[in-house]
Design a protein around this motif. Structure first.
Motif, PDB file in Angstrom:
ATOM      1  N   ILE A 177       4.734   7.632   6.027  1.00 52.01           N
ATOM      2  CA  ILE A 177       4.860   7.132   4.646  1.00 52.01           C
ATOM      3  C   ILE A 177       5.390   8.236   3.749  1.00 52.01           C
ATOM      4  N   LEU A 178       4.921   9.454   3.968  1.00 48.68           N
ATOM      5  CA  LEU A 178       5.357  10.610   3.209  1.00 48.68           C
ATOM      6  C   LEU A 178       6.100  11.573   4.123  1.00 48.68           C
TER       7      LEU A 178
ATOM      8  N   ALA B 115       0.826  -1.214   0.000  1.00 52.66           N
ATOM      9  CA  ALA B 115       0.000   0.000   0.000  1.00 52.66           C
ATOM     10  C   ALA B 115       0.856   1.258   0.000  1.00 52.66           C
ATOM     11  N   VAL B 116       2.035   1.212   0.621  1.00 56.24           N
ATOM     12  CA  VAL B 116       2.923   2.368   0.644  1.00 56.24           C
ATOM     13  C   VAL B 116       3.293   2.773  -0.779  1.00 56.24           C
ATOM     14  N   THR B 117       3.545   1.778  -1.626  1.00 55.10           N
ATOM     15  CA  THR B 117       3.882   2.060  -3.026  1.00 55.10           C
ATOM     16  C   THR B 117       2.761   2.826  -3.714  1.00 55.10           C
ATOM     17  N   VAL B 118       1.512   2.446  -3.413  1.00 48.49           N
ATOM     18  CA  VAL B 118       0.356   3.108  -4.024  1.00 48.49           C
ATOM     19  C   VAL B 118       0.252   4.553  -3.543  1.00 48.49           C
ATOM     20  N   VAL B 119       0.409   4.774  -2.241  1.00 45.05           N
ATOM     21  CA  VAL B 119       0.304   6.125  -1.679  1.00 45.05           C
ATOM     22  C   VAL B 119       1.373   7.039  -2.286  1.00 45.05           C
ATOM     23  N   ARG B 120       2.598   6.551  -2.331  1.00 45.38           N
ATOM     24  CA  ARG B 120       3.687   7.390  -2.848  1.00 45.38           C
ATOM     25  C   ARG B 120       3.534   7.651  -4.343  1.00 45.38           C
ATOM     26  N   GLU B 121       3.048   6.660  -5.090  1.00 47.52           N
ATOM     27  CA  GLU B 121       2.817   6.884  -6.517  1.00 47.52           C
ATOM     28  C   GLU B 121       1.761   7.968  -6.729  1.00 47.52           C
TER      29      GLU B 121
END
Length: 568
Positions: A335-336, A246-252
């Motif tokens: 995350i960010l 999910a971290v990948t999705v948020v950062r994208e």
């Protein structure tokens, strides 16, 4: 509620006839007996038969009927060993058997229904079912007092209601029989304790949540998108840790928003790629009753990116948890970065998709809704309809000014033929042109919002009883100084973003709402004139005037994004 036993010696002449009375529904037996009148002869000490006689006997017998009531706030299945519906029903049936009571065939169940003040209280569906059967039952039986009510007021109210309808309440665990004075007294005392226990549980739960927040623990519930719940390594309780997928999705999503890409395009891409949403994850984990996952939308993405959780912050009762200096406290791994998060909030707010959202909007009815105008009065045309002589309904665009008494002669035109004309002309004008989006991006890092919130929180603390005003004033002065050091206004810039599509390609790939967004983006305006010959049966394209504005208008872009969001 009492049985009558009568013994008659003789010969039964007719078989008993059983029936129920009309008013009280009491069971009655009617039969005839041939017997002999006998007397005791005092001289001989024997019974002597006298003249024969016939007796007609009416015997009335009523068996107590109990209806079982079951309630469970959180139903975890019939095999739950605590207060499962099966165990509650078993206890009630055993009690009825011991008392010699008949059990009503309908067992009333209120599952996943709270009995507290926050629930339905006495308006529960199950209690409504009992009210419909007052004339059929003598007793309402339940496994435990708190299954019926969580406070004295509700318990006594329902007990009085039952008594008025000729029924009594019975609780198995407490062996309470509300047909007696002592039973009523004890029941009231126990109900008071149940109310106190419910209040204690609520207070203890609230204190536990507040304590968990202060200690940097997750207080419970489903984790926000981008995180998962894990045991704390430095003591009791649970914390949030980043979920790699999910971290990948948020950062994208964050990178694409800051590069100028619209929320609509990101949501459409995520849905096309099958990226799981938060609801999809909850369904996969079995933590929700929903059967179908919600898709990505502009609102979902915006809420995910501006959620304080993505920078390690937590909100309790609508307020961000803060340190002693009044600034927000970081409770778990972000995350960010804070700078990126502030830029996201500013960018989304600048483009109308900010923290507060735009509120509820109504989906437009047709392709040219909000785009077609009356040539007579300049007002927008509204989707309407008229009856064809054949009886069919024909969609139209019509001016409502005449009907509203606003001085316009009015105009109406067939909707489908008008839309075909606009599509043909629009694509002929710009279908070959590349589609470029404009995005307003705020350069401000958002620290001002944090400082302003910290100042407000410290000011609130200073008004509380026993507050250390001197210490709070010192911290307040520091925040004021930090605010003065910030730029006076936020800096914004408009960026052009190539979509990689032409208007024609985008038109073919979108639905009606998406196509309307393209028309708005191009500044389209369709002016409809009155027919030269009233009542003409053929469609006259000369009545239509398609005008296109500039595609470099930021306001047009904002309207286009609104229309695009409606298409989600």
């Amino acid at each position: 509620m009492f049985d009558t036993y009568v013994t008659i010696v003789g010969n039964v002449l007719t078989a008993p006839e059983w029936r129920r009375t009309t008013q009280s529904n009491t069971l009655v037996a009617n039969f005839k007996v041939a017997s002999t009148a006998r007397r005791l002869d005092r001289d001989s000490g024997r019974w002597v038969d006298g003249n024969s006689l016939r007796v007609q006997h009416r015997s009335m017998s009523h068996m107590t009927t109990a209806i079982i009531y079951i309630r469970l706030s959180s139903h975890r299945g019939d095999l739950d060993p605590s207060t499962s519906p099966a165990r509650q029903e078993e206890a009630c049936r055993a009690y009825c058997t011991a008392k010699g009571w008949a059990v009503h065939p309908h067992v009333v169940r209120d599952l996943d229904v709270s009995g507290s003040d926050k629930g339905l209280r006495l308006d529960r569906p199950g209690l409504g079912e009992i009210r419909e059967r007052w004339g059929e039952v003598d007793v309402v039986i339940f496994a435990k007092l708190d299954r019926l009510a969580r406070n004295v007021v509700d318990f006594r109210a329902f007990a009085e209601e039952a008594e008025q309808n000729g029924a009594a309440l019975v609780s198995v665990a407490e062996s309470l029989d509300m047909t007696t004075i002592s039973g009523k007294f004890v029941a009231t005392i126990l109900a008071a304790f149940a109310e106190m226990e419910a209040a204690t549980i609520a207070e203890r739960t609230a204190a536990g949540i507040a304590g968990a927040r202060r200690l940097g623990r997750w207080a419970g519930g489903a984790a926000p998108y981008g995180y998962r719940v894990a045991p704390a390594t430095d003591g009791p309780g649970y914390i949030l840790v980043p979920d790699a997928e999910a971290v990948t999705v948020v950062r994208e999503a964050a990178e694409r928003v800051l590069s100028g890409e619209s929320l609509y395009r990101i949501a459409h891409d995520f849905n096309t790629r099958g990226v799981p949403t938060r609801s999809a994850k909850l369904i996969a984990e079995g933590r929700t009753r929903r059967m179908k996952a919600a898709p990505w939308s502009t609102q979902v993405i915006a809420q995910m990116l501006v959620n304080p959780a993505v920078v390690g912050r937590s909100v309790y009762r609508g307020e961000v948890i803060r340190d002693d200096d009044g600034m927000p406290r970081q409770l778990w791994e972000p995350i960010l970065s804070l700078d990126v998060w502030h830029q996201l909030r500013a960018a989304l707010a600048a483009n109308g998709g900010g923290v507060e959202g735009r509120g509820r909007r109504v989906r437009a009815a047709r392709l040219l809704s909000g785009i077609a105008y009356c040539a007579g009065c300049g007002r927008k045309l509204y989707a309407s309809s008229r009856k064809h002589p054949s009886g069919a309904t024909v969609p139209t665009y019509a001016c409502a000014a005449r009907r509203n008494g606003q001085g316009c002669k009015g105009v109406a035109i067939t909707a489908e033929l008008t839309e075909r004309y606009v599509e043909r002309e629009f694509l002929g004008m710009v279908g070959h042109r590349p589609l470029v989006e404009l995005v307003t991006v705020a350069v401000d890092d958002g620290r001002r919002a944090d400082i302003e919130a910290g100042i407000a929180d410290l000011a609130r603390q200073m008004t509380e009883r026993g507050a250390d005003v001197a210490a709070l004033a010192a911290r307040l002065a520091e925040l004021h100084a930090a605010r003065e050091a910030l730029p006076a206004t936020a800096v914004t810039e408009v960026r052009r973003v190539e979509t990689g599509q032409t208007f024609g390609e985008a038109w073919e790939s979108r639905d009606v709402d998406g196509r309307r967004a393209l028309l708005v983006w191009a500044g389209a305006r369709v002016v409809v004139h009155r027919a030269a010959v009233p009542g003409r049966k053929t469609f006259d394209e000369s009545r239509l005037d398609l005008q296109l504005g500039t595609a470099d208008d930021p306001e047009a872009q904002r309207l286009a994004e609104i229309a695009a969001e409606e298409a989600m």
